[in-house]
Design an enzyme around this catalytic site. Sequence first.
Site, PDB file in Angstrom:
ATOM      1  CE  LYS A  85     -28.031 -12.385 -15.411  1.00 29.69           C
ATOM      2  NZ  LYS A  85     -26.955 -11.414 -15.251  1.00 29.69           N
ATOM      3  CE  LYS A 124     -32.288 -11.397  -7.073  1.00 31.78           C
ATOM      4  NZ  LYS A 124     -32.122 -10.292  -6.168  1.00 31.78           N
ATOM      5  CB  CYS A 171     -26.919   5.607  34.170  1.00 38.97           C
ATOM      6  SG  CYS A 171     -26.433   5.472  35.890  1.00 38.97           S
ATOM      7  CB  CYS A 229     -24.531   2.832  37.799  1.00 33.43           C
ATOM      8  SG  CYS A 229     -25.855   1.790  37.160  1.00 33.43           S
ATOM      9  CD  GLU A 237     -24.645 -13.657 -13.677  1.00 33.90           C
ATOM     10  OE1 GLU A 237     -24.130 -14.173 -14.682  1.00 33.90           O
ATOM     11  OE2 GLU A 237     -25.083 -12.502 -13.634  1.00 33.90           O
ATOM     12  CG  ASP A 264      -1.875  -1.077   1.286  1.00 34.68           C
ATOM     13  OD1 ASP A 264      -1.883  -1.877   0.325  1.00 34.68           O
ATOM     14  OD2 ASP A 264      -2.626  -1.166   2.269  1.00 34.68           O
ATOM     15  CE1 TYR A 319      -2.567   2.336  -6.950  1.00 37.76           C
ATOM     16  CE2 TYR A 319      -3.231   3.740  -5.108  1.00 37.76           C
ATOM     17  CZ  TYR A 319      -3.397   3.307  -6.417  1.00 37.76           C
ATOM     18  OH  TYR A 319      -4.375   3.861  -7.200  1.00 37.76           O
ATOM     19  CB  SER A 338     -37.160  -6.502 -10.879  1.00 41.45           C
ATOM     20  OG  SER A 338     -38.521  -6.707 -11.086  1.00 41.45           O
ATOM     21  CG  LEU A 339     -33.626 -10.821 -12.530  1.00 40.25           C
ATOM     22  CD1 LEU A 339     -32.434 -11.538 -11.928  1.00 40.25           C
ATOM     23  CD2 LEU A 339     -33.681 -11.070 -14.039  1.00 40.25           C
TER      24      LEU A 339
END
Length: 700
Positions: free
Chosen positions: A320, A137, A456, A461, A135, A55, A58, A104-105
């Site tokens: 599909k 969902k 409180c 307590c 695949e 990182d 990068y 939508s499906l």
Amino acid sequence: MYSKDKIQSLQKSTNAFIKKEQDTSFEKEEIEQLREVLRFHENRYYILNDPLISDFEYDQLFKLLQKIESAQPTLITPDSPTQRVAKGLTKDFPPAQHLVPMLSLDNSYNSDDLIDFDRKARELSGLSKIEYCVEPKFDGGSISVIYENDLLVRGATRGDGVEGDEVTQNIKQIHSLPLSAKFSAYGIQQIEIRGEVLINKKNFAKYNEQIIEEGYAPLANPRNAAAGSLRIKDPTEVAKRNLEAFTYHVSYFSLYKDKPLPEQLTTHSNTLQLLWDLGFRSPEKEKKVFKGIEDVIQYCIHFEVERDRLPYEIDGMVIKVNSIELQDKLGMTSHHPRWAIAYKFKARQATTKLIAVEYQVGRTGAVTPVAKLDPVAIGGVTVSSISIHNEDYIIEKDLRIGDAVLIERAGDVIPQIVKPLTDIRTGKETNIEFPKECPVCKSKLFKEAEEAVWRCINIECPAQVVERMIHFVSKDAMDIRGFGDANVRKFYELGLLNDIPGIYNLDFNKLIGREGFGQKSIENLQVAIEQSKTQPLHRLLYALGIRFVGETTAKTLARSIHHLLDLKNKSLEDLQLLEDIGPKVAGSVFHFFSNVSNIDMLQQLEKIGLQLYNAKKESVSDGNLSGQTFLFTGTMPTLKRSEAEAMAEANGAQILTGVSTKLNYLVVGENAGSKLEKAKKINTVKILTEDDFLKIIGKK
Ligand code: IVH
């Protein structure tokens, strides 16, 4: 998507650029090359999950590009990796018409439904067997993105399916969506792609932990978190959520003049491959193609078992028809395509009744309402009580005693109430009255301005005292096995335990003969208590239960000191200089260490033998090896392995346990063996001798 040769040449350029860190006089071509290098590493990190550089490296390259671009702003391109970073707030999210409505499906829940779906498709097409692509969902927020002339030009939410909200700037915060992609290489001029925005389970948990620590109600599930994130006005806030996206459907495309239809767009499976090759995260690795519905059903059943092992949430599979020509032929009903269907996994939602509300007092005095429910099973777990967080949450959700409520248990997330089912109220439901006094010690409750939580404030307590001890012994804190909530409560009630130092002064004789305390269990408890004394400082810091100090903050604080009581001498300003510590956390730490009885407690703990020194203080994170990873193997001429590791850590390096692409340096001695062989195959690992290593850390 990158060939072996290409990877090697990009890796060479990476190293060359890292060396050029200070330089800003770059030619146009060279800048573009640096961008290509950055895109390549983004792909390795965000799509392949297999980074080739640290990182730190990068960031070095990214900052170099930022520096060059600010010196030569005319050379900035819209798809430069720096252009994800947003400037300012988004004013509004204007409406965005989808090029093709987002349907939508249809859903299916069992194999019969799938057999039926296949039968209809075969009847309509006249085929005896159909090829399907299956695949996951993904359970997130749907989006559509448009690329024109290879550039990402618009991102939108689903909305009502015809028109969504334009959220381009927020969508650019998703690193798994490239800002540009070479569609032109396939003759494609414009393309509309559908996908799902997600937050992975780990990032979601981290996010929820943080907002709980701040006293707010957590989000019910990663789906709401992802979908909600797209509508945040501050893109830097969006970036912090670490959104990811899967792209799984091409809804529209147009070709450059005279270009033929690319073969890749003739089947769904090849479309996923094309997207993957262009740098998108499509379900390329998860997809499977089958001839006939039987194998499809088997794959769906098999995948449900995988569900909990995946890093992100899925709520089913999508089946599909693979041939796009056949998809077009089958067309759609008024609601759903006839060429695709969702196979839904077992629901993780259920409805039940809210019977009562009880109030619990936490270690910081926060009073949390807990809804008691008619027990109900969700995904194999019986749920009978659920935290409803705070008064505002109750008001916002309009919860009432007697309500039927929809509850959800998403993956590893603690169950949540999604909503009351207001349509079926009988009128007999009653309002939830938040108490005015502490349910345990009866002192008056207080609420600070801008806070959602009633507290409180009596630190004596009994509820708080017990909860502080429960937190102290818990797994992520001092990890005193065998103690647990029940024993802390029991010992407290018996008068054997009153405060944290008391954990180490328990009179075990008084336990003998009590139910559940045989000799063996007492011995085990004794050993566990004794062992906890050597827990590292950051665990002790976390165990103290200071408000806003979670595990990460505890580590940051521990790294900054030699001894726990050093924190007593840090000013608010000193504390805020530390990474990710803002005024709120600093204030809370300062407050804790200004309190004499807290200091007294810490001194007692030190006398008892707890570890208040920071054993790892030598490992400064800003040493010259910061961000670098090391592994030592074989017998070295002068150093023992443990010594060498300690020296590397003292210079900020991280020690890895095995050779992988994440490793930067392998230091080899005699008889280095398989690790050396493996490292040689990964051409990014630098191989050093002990002598080289000592030179790097300035000891030679
Ligand atoms: S295909 C025209 N594939 O499920 C078909 N949808 O009701 C386009 N979803 O709104 C959708 N994973 O948000 C497709 N692999 C996947 C999906 C997927 C999740 C969502 C999508 C859609 C909803 C279906």
